[in-house]
Write a protein that holds these residues in place. Structure first.
Motif: not given
Length: 371
Positions: A293, A349, A355
């Motif tokens: 994150r 996430i 990602n």
């Protein structure tokens, strides 16, 4: 072609059904040749449950028997983990099911026909207005501040003699910011003691901000506060539907009257107990998601995106009217994200590759970024 008119001899739902907003679950990703598809639209844990949890599920042998309606084993395990009395815990089918029990118990239409009012920030968890109205109460939506945080002052101003419940979502879904201990303490001190305050902490394990409200200590100090949590996110048990609330006995005694019998299966209970027994491994996985994150947040900031300060397992892109464009671009890259029409996009996430692809998509989509 026009629809057939409704006639008196047709079965009709309650009038509220036609007025309810529709809950929109995260869509699966579009399959694109040459690309691994990733679902980043439902805030799911990409790792799934621990091996010990899988084993607890495999070992089930009494599927022909009803579960313990009080989830005694799970409540005792949670009591030890949270350092609270087991009688203060009421389980439900996910935190959603636990919230249904709360609203059905403390909010609705009274015998004089007057509706209770339930105050919550908006945008927040999209099930809130659905559940409030289903219970028969009146939803009171308070717009978020520009930074995606609760406008607590406006929520205080909205309280009246009909207010029965206030929902506080921390971290807020879908924007991500937390509520601090200081501001929650101040808020509680200004709320009448006969109003129930729900601290919805579905994403609490992902919080790293030391200023964050401590839900357990807050409920212990305030008889009108109830804590709401789930095993769906950090523990990776979304499919098994197990959550719980924590409050003082004068609240939980009433919740058990309204609770859906056998809402938490033995399978779900044993899986949750096994996960709690290996909490260090659960939190290690959470740490890796938090690291991802932070990597995503830093990358977006470097690109020039201005997003709310998230402490959850997702980020929020305030895209406004350009939301649909971003969702479409994500689909073209085999990514599913959760768009809220005219407002923004929430992106969970996920796996490192997912990602990376999202970061690249954001770099290519700066033309959509606002302000």
């Amino acid at each position: 072609m026009t629809e057939n008119p409704v006639t008196q001899d047709q079965v009709q739902p309650r009038p509220i059904v036609a007025r309810l907003p529709k809950y929109a679950a995260g869509k699966p990703p579009v399959q694109i040749d040459g690309l691994t598809a990733y679902k980043l639209s439902s805030n799911e844990n990409p790792f799934g449950p621990l091996p010990q949890v899988h084993q607890a599920v495999i070992d089930q042998s009494a599927l022909n028997r009803y579960p313990d309606s009080l989830s005694t084993k799970l409540r005792e395990a949670l009591a030890g983990y949270l350092d609270v009395p087991a009688e203060d815990i009421v389980t439900g089918a996910g935190s959603l099911g636990a919230l249904v029990q709360i609203l059905n118990t403390f909010a609705g239409q009274n015998e004089d026909g007057v509706q209770d009012e339930v105050i919550f920030a908006w945008r927040s968890f999209e099930a809130y207005p659905i559940l409030v109205q289903t219970a028969g109460a009146l939803p009171v939506q308070i717009p978020l501040l520009e930074d995606g945080r609760h406008d607590l002052e406006a929520m205080i101003e909205a309280i009246n003699e009909n207010t029965s419940v206030i929902l506080l979502c921390t971290p807020n879904n879908p924007t991500g910011p937390i509520l601090t201990q200081e501001e929650v303490d101040d808020f509680i001190a200004r709320v009448p003691r006969n109003v129930l305050i729900v601290l919805d902490e579905a994403y609490i394990e992902f919080v790293r901000d030391e200023r964050s409200v401590n839900g357990v200590e807050t409920y212990k100090a305030n008889p009108n506060v109830i804590l709401l949590r789930t095993f769906s996110k950090a523990h990776g048990l979304a499919n098994l539907r197990v959550g719980y609330s924590v409050a003082h006995p004068e609240i939980t005694d009433n919740l058990r009257i309204m609770a859906t019998p056998f809402a938490v299966s033995t399978v779900a209970q044993d899986a949750a107990v096994a996960s709690l027994a290996h909490m260090d491994e659960v939190l290690a996985r959470v740490d890796s998601l938090v690291a991802e994150r932070e990597r995503v947040v830093v990358a977006l900031a470097e690109q020039g995106w201005k997003i709310p300060a998230t402490q959850a397992n997702f980020v929020w892109l305030p895209l406004g009217e350009k939301t649909a464009d971003f969702v479409e671009r994500a689909e073209q890259r085999a990514l599913s994200v959760r768009g809220f029409a005219g407002e923004g996009v929430r992106v969970s996430i996920g796996e490192v590759e997912a990602n990376d692809r999202f970061i690249a998509l954001c770099s290519e989509s700066l033309d959509l970024a606002q302000g």
